[in-house]
Design a protein around this motif. Structure first.
Motif, PDB file in Angstrom:
ATOM      1  N   ASP A 210      45.732  37.655  51.001  1.00  9.61           N
ATOM      2  CA  ASP A 210      46.594  36.963  50.049  1.00  9.61           C
ATOM      3  C   ASP A 210      47.810  37.776  49.624  1.00  9.61           C
ATOM      4  O   ASP A 210      48.679  37.257  48.927  1.00  9.61           O
TER       5      ASP A 210
ATOM      6  N   GLU B 211      49.837  37.673  53.994  1.00  8.88           N
ATOM      7  CA  GLU B 211      50.762  36.599  53.625  1.00  8.88           C
ATOM      8  C   GLU B 211      52.189  37.136  53.499  1.00  8.88           C
ATOM      9  O   GLU B 211      53.150  36.470  53.899  1.00  8.88           O
TER      10      GLU B 211
ATOM     11  N   ARG C 167      48.195  32.906  55.996  1.00 10.67           N
ATOM     12  CA  ARG C 167      47.438  34.127  55.729  1.00 10.67           C
ATOM     13  C   ARG C 167      46.682  34.607  56.962  1.00 10.67           C
ATOM     14  O   ARG C 167      45.713  35.360  56.853  1.00 10.67           O
TER      15      ARG C 167
END
Length: 330
Positions: free
Chosen positions: A215, A219, A248
């Protein structure tokens, strides 16, 4: 060619990749030393705002990972650069975070303050284990009165040898709840700025990002248009990788940094084959066989990312999925 050999810069996350809090991850120093010996440039990009770049470089060097301050990019430094662009010199900034963040604010030509009565033009919030209710209350009053609210990052947790601990995102959530609003700006990963700055500093044409969090690290790399490697030494594990949305999904996955020196195709995901390293996907899509867990994970990513159920057809596969906490299809 090895995985790392195809890139001219490797940008490392720190917590969960190179160390856990202050404990080096086994093999990390050796891997980074080997990259340097091979002539590959390295940089470090961290969301942790509790240390300044020179302090991070000193910490790394003390762990046997030679690092120069200009190779380290921190979310704190990036946040203060943004504030310096938006505010007049000497403007008061209420600091929620560590002394390192206060120093970065001061070095940016701004005035660190700690009370609503100081009439702050902005609030900058970064991680510190000492953040408490009193400073959060001052920050809430300042933001409600119109101060710009900048968060260095919103990582919910940070890795440690004892397991995940509350990160800056958890502290940001306190203000988010109290104010019923989001920060005006989040500077660190998954925003692509740290990665792009690292590449531009050395005029890299083919950088690789290495991280432990989908995350933030992965990402952010996807947003920056960079290839990425997920190492399974920190926060994100197999279950999270199998469920990852497109933004992701890393280019590669390995158990640790030693994977940088293996065959790139032995780490690339998704795998389009139905059999690798002693594992195979049966006709009904269930995992069968035995072998290296990372090979099984790579094989399953291909089917899971196509939306197919994950199942097990052998005792070894069932044990592996149970250990990962992955729900098995009937």
């Amino acid at each position: 060619m090895s995985l790392a050999g195809d890139y001219d810069l490797v940008v490392f996350d720190l917590d969960g990749v190179v160390y856990l809090i202050d404990e080096p991850i086994p093999g990390a120093a050796e891997a980074i030393g080997r990259l340097r010996a091979d002539g590959t440039r390295v940089a470090y990009a961290t969301n942790n705002a509790s240390r300044r770049a020179p302090d991070v470089a000193g910490l790394l060097t003390g762990m046997g990972v030679p690092a120069a301050p200009d190779e380290v990019l921190t979310s704190a430094g990036a946040a203060c650069a943004v504030l310096a662009d938006r505010l007049p010199a000497g403007a008061p900034v209420l600091v929620v975070g560590a002394e390192a963040l206060r120093t970065d604010v001061r070095d940016a030509g701004l005035k660190p303050v700690e009370a609503f009565e100081d009439d702050p033009a902005a609030v900058v919030q970064g991680y510190s284990p000492d953040v408490g209710w009193r400073i959060l209350a001052e920050a809430a009053l300042a933001v409600r009165a119109g101060a710009l609210w900048v968060a260095t990052n919103t990582d919910r947790t940070l890795p440690s040898p004892r397991g995940p601990l509350p990160g800056n995102g958890s502290l940001v959530s306190v203000l988010r709840t109290a104010l019923d609003r989001e920060p005006d700006l989040v500077v660190g990963k998954p925003q692509p700025g740290l990665f792009r700055t690292a590449a531009s500093r050395v005029q890299s044409s083919r950088p690789l990002t290495v991280g432990d969090r989908l995350d933030t690290d992965i990402e952010g790399a996807v947003a920056a248009g960079m290839d990425s490697l997920l190492v399974l030494t920190g926060v994100s594990g197999p279950a999270e990788l199998l469920a990852a949305p497109p933004e992701r999904r890393p280019t590669y996955v390995t158990a640790d940094l030693s994977g940088l020196f293996g065959d790139a195709e032995a780490a690339r995901i998704p795998v389009r084959a139905t059999e690798i390293g002693g594992w195979r996907l049966d006709g009904d899509g269930r995992l069968n066989g035995a072998g290296d867990p990372v090979d099984a994970l790579r094989l399953l990513c291909g089917s899971a990312w196509r939306g197919e159920p994950v199942g097990a057809a052998s005792a070894g596969a069932r044990e592996l999925l149970d250990r990962w906490g992955v729900s098995r299809a009937a």
